[in-house]
Design a protein around this motif. Structure first.
Motif, mmCIF file in Angstrom:
data_model
loop_
_atom_site.group_PDB
_atom_site.id
_atom_site.type_symbol
_atom_site.label_atom_id
_atom_site.label_comp_id
_atom_site.label_asym_id
_atom_site.label_seq_id
_atom_site.Cartn_x
_atom_site.Cartn_y
_atom_site.Cartn_z
ATOM 1 N N PHE A 66 2.191 -20.651 -31.707
ATOM 2 C CA PHE A 66 0.874 -21.168 -32.056
ATOM 3 C C PHE A 66 0.638 -22.539 -31.427
ATOM 4 N N VAL A 67 1.705 -23.310 -31.258
ATOM 5 C CA VAL A 67 1.573 -24.592 -30.555
ATOM 6 C C VAL A 67 1.258 -24.350 -29.080
ATOM 7 N N THR A 68 1.995 -23.432 -28.440
ATOM 8 C CA THR A 68 1.766 -23.177 -27.017
ATOM 9 C C THR A 68 0.410 -22.509 -26.789
ATOM 10 N N TRP A 69 -0.013 -21.645 -27.703
ATOM 11 C CA TRP A 69 -1.325 -21.009 -27.577
ATOM 12 C C TRP A 69 -2.438 -22.050 -27.675
ATOM 13 N N ASN A 70 -2.311 -22.958 -28.646
ATOM 14 C CA ASN A 70 -3.311 -24.012 -28.801
ATOM 15 C C ASN A 70 -3.324 -24.943 -27.592
ATOM 16 N N PHE A 71 -2.144 -25.181 -27.013
ATOM 17 C CA PHE A 71 -2.061 -25.982 -25.792
ATOM 18 C C PHE A 71 -2.801 -25.285 -24.652
ATOM 19 N N ALA A 72 -2.603 -23.968 -24.537
ATOM 20 C CA ALA A 72 -3.262 -23.207 -23.477
ATOM 21 C C ALA A 72 -4.777 -23.216 -23.654
ATOM 22 N N VAL A 73 -5.240 -23.082 -24.892
ATOM 23 C CA VAL A 73 -6.684 -23.121 -25.162
ATOM 24 C C VAL A 73 -7.258 -24.472 -24.757
ATOM 25 N N LYS A 74 -6.511 -25.535 -25.027
ATOM 26 C CA LYS A 74 -6.970 -26.875 -24.658
ATOM 27 C C LYS A 74 -7.069 -27.017 -23.145
ATOM 28 N N ARG A 75 -6.124 -26.419 -22.399
ATOM 29 C CA ARG A 75 -6.094 -26.554 -20.948
ATOM 30 C C ARG A 75 -7.053 -25.595 -20.241
ATOM 31 N N LEU A 76 -7.149 -24.362 -20.728
ATOM 32 C CA LEU A 76 -7.907 -23.326 -20.016
ATOM 33 C C LEU A 76 -9.272 -23.037 -20.621
ATOM 34 N N GLY A 77 -9.420 -23.338 -21.902
ATOM 35 C CA GLY A 77 -10.623 -22.925 -22.607
ATOM 36 C C GLY A 77 -10.346 -21.671 -23.423
ATOM 37 N N ALA A 78 -11.220 -21.404 -24.376
ATOM 38 C CA ALA A 78 -11.003 -20.285 -25.295
ATOM 39 C C ALA A 78 -11.056 -18.934 -24.598
ATOM 40 N N VAL A 79 -11.997 -18.759 -23.651
ATOM 41 C CA VAL A 79 -12.185 -17.457 -23.018
ATOM 42 C C VAL A 79 -11.036 -17.116 -22.082
ATOM 43 N N ARG A 80 -10.694 -18.030 -21.193
ATOM 44 C CA ARG A 80 -9.655 -17.749 -20.201
ATOM 45 C C ARG A 80 -8.284 -17.555 -20.856
ATOM 46 N N THR A 81 -8.045 -18.233 -21.963
ATOM 47 C CA THR A 81 -6.782 -18.031 -22.675
ATOM 48 C C THR A 81 -6.773 -16.689 -23.385
ATOM 49 N N SER A 82 -7.902 -16.331 -23.999
ATOM 50 C CA SER A 82 -7.948 -15.102 -24.809
ATOM 51 C C SER A 82 -7.689 -13.848 -23.992
ATOM 52 N N VAL A 83 -7.997 -13.854 -22.680
ATOM 53 C CA VAL A 83 -7.800 -12.630 -21.903
ATOM 54 C C VAL A 83 -6.320 -12.275 -21.767
ATOM 55 N N TYR A 84 -5.438 -13.216 -22.044
ATOM 56 C CA TYR A 84 -4.012 -12.899 -22.011
ATOM 57 C C TYR A 84 -3.625 -11.908 -23.113
ATOM 58 N N ILE A 85 -4.506 -11.732 -24.102
ATOM 59 C CA ILE A 85 -4.265 -10.733 -25.150
ATOM 60 C C ILE A 85 -4.138 -9.336 -24.533
ATOM 61 N N TYR A 86 -4.815 -9.120 -23.381
ATOM 62 C CA TYR A 86 -4.705 -7.824 -22.708
ATOM 63 C C TYR A 86 -3.253 -7.467 -22.397
ATOM 64 N N MET A 87 -2.405 -8.489 -22.235
ATOM 65 C CA MET A 87 -1.027 -8.249 -21.804
ATOM 66 C C MET A 87 -0.111 -7.764 -22.923
ATOM 67 N N ILE A 88 -0.534 -7.900 -24.168
ATOM 68 C CA ILE A 88 0.364 -7.550 -25.272
ATOM 69 C C ILE A 88 0.818 -6.088 -25.213
ATOM 70 N N PRO A 89 -0.091 -5.102 -25.014
ATOM 71 C CA PRO A 89 0.390 -3.719 -24.902
ATOM 72 C C PRO A 89 1.341 -3.513 -23.719
ATOM 73 N N VAL A 90 1.126 -4.252 -22.632
ATOM 74 C CA VAL A 90 2.008 -4.145 -21.468
ATOM 75 C C VAL A 90 3.408 -4.643 -21.820
ATOM 76 N N ILE A 91 3.476 -5.821 -22.455
ATOM 77 C CA ILE A 91 4.764 -6.383 -22.867
ATOM 78 C C ILE A 91 5.452 -5.444 -23.854
ATOM 79 N N THR A 92 4.671 -4.887 -24.766
ATOM 80 C CA THR A 92 5.227 -3.958 -25.749
ATOM 81 C C THR A 92 5.820 -2.730 -25.070
ATOM 82 N N THR A 93 5.121 -2.194 -24.073
ATOM 83 C CA THR A 93 5.616 -1.025 -23.341
ATOM 84 C C THR A 93 6.917 -1.338 -22.616
#
Length: 296
Positions: free
Chosen positions: A232-259
């Motif tokens: 949650f610290v690193t996610w909040n850091f990423a949001v601060k650096r990239l913005g809410a939208v550009r950070t949120s698209v990394y959510i797409y990767m969760i199913p890939v990592i899970t696979t």
């Protein structure tokens, strides 16, 4: 500026790698604990870990800022995980995996309504969104039948919207310029407070002796220290650096990592459909994370 952007992408990716592997720990713990018990354990541990790392108080907080912290705790710590867990009771895990991945789309809409300074949404974002959703659908429904379960699917959609709200609130909090560890800890505090009434609804009665089991203890540590305190610290850091939208698209990767982790750790097979889905998802992530040059 480029180095700050690169740091944001790196921390967002590392966060998603850890979040994408938490299903293994959670699946192991579900043998002895209920989902709400696991949820409380991990965030209480995360809170005290952050308190140990930085025992300083967060000073000078205004009433409006305090309400923002409370809203972030309610959305990102309490409601998101409760809605997701309840959705899994009523619908298929594959449905939840796909629907939750709509969160970046909600984040993009909310950012345009409530945030200033976020990039305009170019064609690439929407093309990337469609590509990623197709890829995630291929991964999630690979070998499974599609079943619509309105009650569970709506709860999953609500969870995706709540996470988008959390992303927007996180971006607003980053503008306060407080230390990220302290703001994350404050968010955890409110999340735990809001979580307490739900314990009675879900019959909170953990078998405390099971925490002495080495496997359970290690998995709780991973969820509490890694997936909660650190991520949650690193996610909040990423949001601060990239913005809410550009950070949120990394959510797409969760199913890939899970696979990938399912194949490496659990020995689950990787099929041509899942490989195609992985490729589409990564392509969608790349397209959605690009800045719209035409608009700029």
């Amino acid at each position: 500026m480029a180095s700050k952007t690169a740091a944001g992408h790196l921390t967002a990716f590392l966060t998603i790698v850890i979040w994408g592997t938490t299903f293994i720990s959670t699946k192991t713990l579900l043998t002895d604990f209920q989902p709400v018990e696991i949820l409380l354990f991990r965030f209480v541990m995360g809170f005290f870990a952050l308190l140990l790392i930085s025992p300083h108080r967060l000073r000078g907080v205004t009433r409006r800022q305090e309400l923002t912290f409370a809203a972030a705790g309610l959305c990102g710590i309490c409601l998101y995980y409760l809605l997701e867990n309840i959705a899994l009771v009523y619908t298929l895990a594959s449905n939840v995996g796909v629907i939750i991945s709509v969160a970046p789309f909600f984040t993009a809409i909310l950012s345009r309504l409530f945030l200033k300074g976020e990039d305009r949404l170019g064609t690439g974002f929407f093309v990337g969104f469609v590509a990623a959703m197709l890829g995630i659908a291929l991964i999630s429904f690979n070998g499974a039948r599609l079943e619509l379960n309105p009650k569970g699917d709506i709860l999953a959609l609500a969870a995706a919207f709540v996470w988008a709200c959390y992303s927007i609130l996180t971006k607003i909090i980053s503008g306060y310029e407080y230390p990220i560890i302290l703001t994350t800890r404050r968010t955890f505090f409110y999340g735990i407070i809001f979580m307490l009434p739900a314990l009675a609804l879900f019959d909170f009665s953990p078998d405390w002796a099971q925490l002495g089991n080495l496997t359970n203890a290690l998995n709780i540590l991973y969820l509490g220290l890694g997936a909660s305190a650190l991520c949650f610290v690193t996610w909040n850091f990423a949001v601060k650096r990239l913005g809410a939208v550009r950070t949120s698209v990394y959510i797409y990767m969760i199913p890939v990592i899970t696979t990938i982790t399912s194949a490496l750790i659990l020995g689950e097979p990787v099929t041509p459909l899942s490989l195609l889905g992985t490729a589409l998802t990564i392509a969608g992530l790349f397209l959605s994370s690009l800045r719209g040059r035409a608009e700029k």
